[in-house]
Design an enzyme around this catalytic site. Sequence first.
Site, PDB file in Angstrom:
ATOM      1  N   LYS A  29       0.870  -1.200   0.042  1.00 18.81           N
ATOM      2  CA  LYS A  29      -0.135   0.093   0.117  1.00 18.81           C
ATOM      3  C   LYS A  29       0.964   1.343  -0.253  1.00 18.81           C
ATOM      4  O   LYS A  29       1.987   1.217   0.184  1.00 18.81           O
ATOM      5  CB  LYS A  29      -1.041  -0.028   1.053  1.00 18.81           C
ATOM      6  CG  LYS A  29      -1.879  -1.211   1.391  1.00 18.81           C
ATOM      7  CD  LYS A  29      -2.817  -1.229   0.217  1.00 18.81           C
ATOM      8  CE  LYS A  29      -4.156  -2.000   0.393  1.00 18.81           C
ATOM      9  NZ  LYS A  29      -4.068  -3.527   0.587  1.00 18.81           N
TER      10      LYS A  29
HETATM   11  C1  LIG Z   1      -5.345  -4.560   1.349  1.00 15.62           C
HETATM   12  C2  LIG Z   1      -6.779  -4.370   1.501  1.00 15.62           C
HETATM   13  C3  LIG Z   1      -7.498  -4.989   2.425  1.00 15.62           C
HETATM   14  C4  LIG Z   1      -6.713  -5.775   3.392  1.00 15.62           C
HETATM   15  O1  LIG Z   1      -5.688  -5.401   4.227  1.00 15.62           O
HETATM   16  P1  LIG Z   1      -4.615  -6.175   4.833  1.00 15.62           P
HETATM   17  O2  LIG Z   1      -3.784  -5.166   5.477  1.00 15.62           O
HETATM   18  O3  LIG Z   1      -3.845  -6.787   3.735  1.00 15.62           O
HETATM   19  O4  LIG Z   1      -5.213  -7.267   5.636  1.00 15.62           O
HETATM   20  C5  LIG Z   1      -8.749  -4.771   2.499  1.00 15.62           C
HETATM   21  N1  LIG Z   1      -9.591  -4.256   1.767  1.00 15.62           N
HETATM   22  C6  LIG Z   1      -8.919  -3.617   0.449  1.00 15.62           C
HETATM   23  C7  LIG Z   1      -9.966  -2.758  -0.377  1.00 15.62           C
HETATM   24  C8  LIG Z   1      -7.697  -3.752   0.303  1.00 15.62           C
HETATM   25  O5  LIG Z   1      -6.902  -3.197  -0.868  1.00 15.62           O
END
Ligand SMILES: *Cc1c(COP(=O)(O)O)cnc(C)c1O
Length: 366
Positions: free
Chosen positions: A188
């Site tokens: 991210k």
């Molecule tokens: C990355 C993501 C998640 C999950 O987050 P994690 O930190 O990997 O558990 C949930 N929703 C969306 C839309 C994402 O892109």
Amino acid sequence: MIPVTKPYLPSREKLDKYIDGIYERHWFTNNGQLVRELTRRLEEYLGVENLLLVANGTLALQIAYRALGVSDTQPDENPEAITTPFTFIATASSLKWDGVEPVFADIDPDTWCLDPAKIEAAITPNTRAVVPVHVFGNACNVEEIGSIARKNNLKVIYDASHAFGVQYKGESILKYGDAATLSFHATKLFHTGEGGAIVFKHKEDLARARKMINFGITGPECIEELGINAKMSELQAAMGLCVLDEIEMNLNARAVVWQRYEQALGHTVKRQIQSPGLGYNFAYVPVVFDSEEQTIRIAASLKDQGILTRRYFYPSLESVVCLGDSHSHEVSSDIASRILCLPIYSDLSERAQELVINVIKAELAA
Ligand SMILES: *Cc1c(COP(=O)(O)O)cnc(C)c1O
């Protein structure tokens, strides 16, 4: 090889200093100094209050459901939440995992976020919540979703995993809903390796969630309610503090990359239409081609040149059997079948990007 994304690597020297501090304090977790510092700095940077750091973005969603009473149900209840099929699996699977049926509603063909009219049509007496996603960092129709929720007494939990730093009408998009959740996964825009956060509208919900992330323990001999372990560690917070220090550099570099794509391809491929009032974070470059065949062909040609893309989000989640809602949604399944996310990260070179653009242009002309 040109990957579709690359985790941001902050200054190693700075990270080492934070780790030295962890060694000196002998303190690795349980609301340590670095977690408290990151909480404060994120609230300031994002312009929000009531932010709670957690171990990942999926737990952020689950804790939000619990704290807001969406998932703590009586045995004879069958709670439902309306969400989008055009998202990462965790948005919907976290509901199902916690005993809430995900009910999909279709997305808007321009913004690719939940269509408010479709939300309204999906409400039943069992509906407890709406879980919209600010997909690729675009703003949902927060005004209409808010009014539907008020009228029907529903909680709204925004999955804002893509929306770190996104502004809407001059303020943080995270201020909308009863809660908004973030993911700080390594891929991210802002990350802590693994990690996440919840921004609550109300202090009382934050207080409840704070107990929940530490087993419900509130004192040495006191367990007040059902909890789980969802705490962020000091090592995660150290990474976050370093990444946050360099966030402007990261954002500016991505903006340059994003705008180069926009200039080169904007008039030839379909893109997400940004909601009016959006201050974007340049997190993703999703493009939609004319057909699924063309999309697969272009992805293959790019791969031949060492360029990785992702069919993201594909498939549309109604096709995931274990989620249990197989009703088809025309717009979501159509966009999902024709979409590719192109490489974007802060140090993507101009030359590498030219290659991506040229391969796509050649395919489109073929
Ligand atoms: C990355 C993501 C998640 C999950 O987050 P994690 O930190 O990997 O558990 C949930 N929703 C969306 C839309 C994402 O892109």
